[in-house]
Design an enzyme around this catalytic site. Structure first.
Site, mmCIF file in Angstrom:
data_model
loop_
_atom_site.group_PDB
_atom_site.id
_atom_site.type_symbol
_atom_site.label_atom_id
_atom_site.label_comp_id
_atom_site.label_asym_id
_atom_site.label_seq_id
_atom_site.Cartn_x
_atom_site.Cartn_y
_atom_site.Cartn_z
ATOM 1 N N LYS A 161 -62.657 -38.644 65.355
ATOM 2 C CA LYS A 161 -62.938 -39.117 65.339
ATOM 3 C C LYS A 161 -63.672 -39.992 65.964
ATOM 4 C CE LYS A 161 -59.394 -42.664 63.567
ATOM 5 N NZ LYS A 161 -58.767 -43.558 63.142
ATOM 6 N N ASP A 197 -51.892 -46.858 62.025
ATOM 7 C CA ASP A 197 -52.411 -47.386 61.240
ATOM 8 C C ASP A 197 -51.231 -47.119 59.407
ATOM 9 O OD1 ASP A 197 -53.815 -44.916 60.805
ATOM 10 O OD2 ASP A 197 -55.809 -46.133 60.640
#
Ligand code: BGC
Length: 464
Positions: A161, A197
């Site tokens: 990311k 997450d």
């Protein structure tokens, strides 16, 4: 570009593009089969694009209680939260602080990044007047591929990311955070759990709903986790007496996929070429970039806009999935990009490109979810709730419908057994639940926590 070079008209180009971005039911079935092969190999510790990483926790029972802090580092924001677990499936956020991560911190030094994180915790501690004379247990949600070593220890495999902070890949990240906390004099903060997450999202939703057995993130990045039977987790035989362990699949790296020329171009120009191939076709960070590459190709072929408009689309990653979400609404997309005058054909063409790119993404996610559910429950005789967080799922027009259509094409009426639930901000609450579950688990994970003093009463946090 080879596929596009034969086209002479706009309509012909768009029809070709629809083919390049399609995912037929037959191709989707190949994706499902590819997933199953890679899952099997990943669980066995063989070479696979799916890392299938152990998390050291099982799902919660819903009766866990206590007060915990969570530090949530995922995309471009950091959150520090105080979470109260009240039992009976009830959890509440009693305080939250949000911080934007400057780009130079994301791509600077590792020490700089962890000092920044410790600074966020320090600001939170001051703002909410944490009592420095008692210890406060903190769960760390770190949303990157981590080879987890214990409940509160894990090595970063590789950044994703757009993160590139130096000297962190291959290092144990809880140790880096603890060192930064010490440098800041924050000895009252004890890091007791490390979580992805997706695992946080699954934990948060399954705290209240025992049918929840999958956590998915569809935001800047994408990934999923699910509870695996410990006997199938062959690469980790010492899983202890628990019958299940949540596995972080790191599905963003899955690569048995029908890619097209735009996917290859995007991948080659990315910071992590050859990796995160599913993520690059599916997640919010990349969809706008695919659209930008298609538009540039069409300008080059004289099919859309003018050659002089090229600079408007010249900056990589300047077109986002938020822009795409506006494309079906007349000229809003263009206004958001600062483009004043457009023709109906230009608007219709851009809307069609966005639709094709987003529909393929939604269908790929649908096929990936079908693969995981079918792995857990091949005849699909039970109900399954999939907890999902992320802006694509929550906000992108038509995304959920695209996912559901794919499930229905693959599983027919059995698709109705699969329910999606938005688990908004679950990753932070879920991390706190992980800390609580780990404290109650026998074996390595629990022992590690007990050694760190979880036997004592956890600090409580009032609402505020
Ligand atoms: C990371 C995963 C994470 C996902 C969603 C991916 O880039 O590799 O660990 O779960 O993004 O945040």
């Amino acid at each position: 570009m080879r596929e596009a070079s034969l086209c002479t008209s706009l309509e012909e180009f768009l029809a070709g593009l629809a083919g390049e971005f399609s995912l037929s039911p037959a191709a989707a079935r190949e994706v499902v089969a590819g997933f199953h092969g890679e899952m099997e190999r990943g669980l066995g510790g063989e070479k696979s694009s799916l890392k299938m990483l152990p998390s050291f926790v099982r799902r919660p029972r819903g009766d866990e209680r206590g007060g915990f802090l969570a530090l949530d580092l995922g995309g471009t924001k950091v959150r520090v939260l105080a979470v109260s677990l009240e039992g009976e499936g009830r959890a509440s956020l009693s305080a939250v602080s949000r911080f934007a991560i400057p780009r130079e911190i994301m791509t600077g030094t590792g020490e700089g990044l962890f000092d920044f994180l410790a600074g966020c915790i320090g600001d939170f501690s001051a703002a909410h007047r944490l009592d420095r004379r008692r210890h406060h247990e903190l769960a760390f949600t770190f949303s990157f591929p981590v080879e987890q070593l214990a409940i509160a220890a894990g090595r970063l495999i590789a950044w994703t990311k757009g993160f590139a902070a130096g000297g962190v890949e291959g290092r144990e990240v809880v140790g880096l955070l603890r060192a930064a906390l010490r440098r800041r004099g924050l000895e009252h903060i004890h890091v007791v759990a490390l979580a992805n997450d997706t695992v946080g999202t699954l934990m948060a939703a399954s705290y209240a709903d025992p049918a929840c057995d999958m956590g998915v993130i569809l935001g800047t990045g994408t990934n999923a986790c699910y509870p695996e039977k410990t006997e199938r987790l062959r690469k980790y035989p010492a899983a202890g007496p628990e019958r299940e362990m949540i596995v972080n699949m790191e599905w963003g790296n899955f690569d048995l996929l029908p890619v097209n020329a735009y996917d290859r171009m995007l991948d080659q120009a990315s910071l992590n070429a050859g990796r995160q191939r599913l993520e690059k076709m599916v997640s919010g960070m990349y969809l706008g970039e695919l659209v930008r590459l298609v538009i540039l190709e069409m300008i080059s072929q004289g099919l859309l806009f003018q050659e002089t408009d090229k600079p408007l689309f010249a900056v990589p990653y300047s077109l986002t999935s938020e822009h795409m979400a506006l494309a079906s609404g007349g000229d809003e997309f263009f206004r958001a990009l600062g483009i004043a005058a457009t023709t109906p054909t230009e608007r219709r063409s851009v809307a069609e490109i966005c639709r094709l790119v987003a529909t393929r993404a939604a269908r790929l996610v649908g096929a990936s979810i079908a693969a995981v559910v079918a792995w857990m429950d091949p005849p699909l005789t039970s109900d399954h709730t999939v907890a999902i967080d992320g802006s694509l799922f929550e906000k992108y027009p038509g995304f959920q419908e695209g996912m559901r259509e794919m499930l229905a094409e693959l599983l027919e009426e059995r698709a109705e057994r699969i329910k999606f639930t938005l688990s908004k901000d679950g990753s932070g609450i879920g991390a706190a639940i992980i800390a609580a579950v780990a404290a109650s688990m026998p074996g390595a994970a629990g022992d590690l926590l007990r050694r760190q003093g979880k036997g004592r009463k956890a600090a409580g946090y009032g609402k505020g």
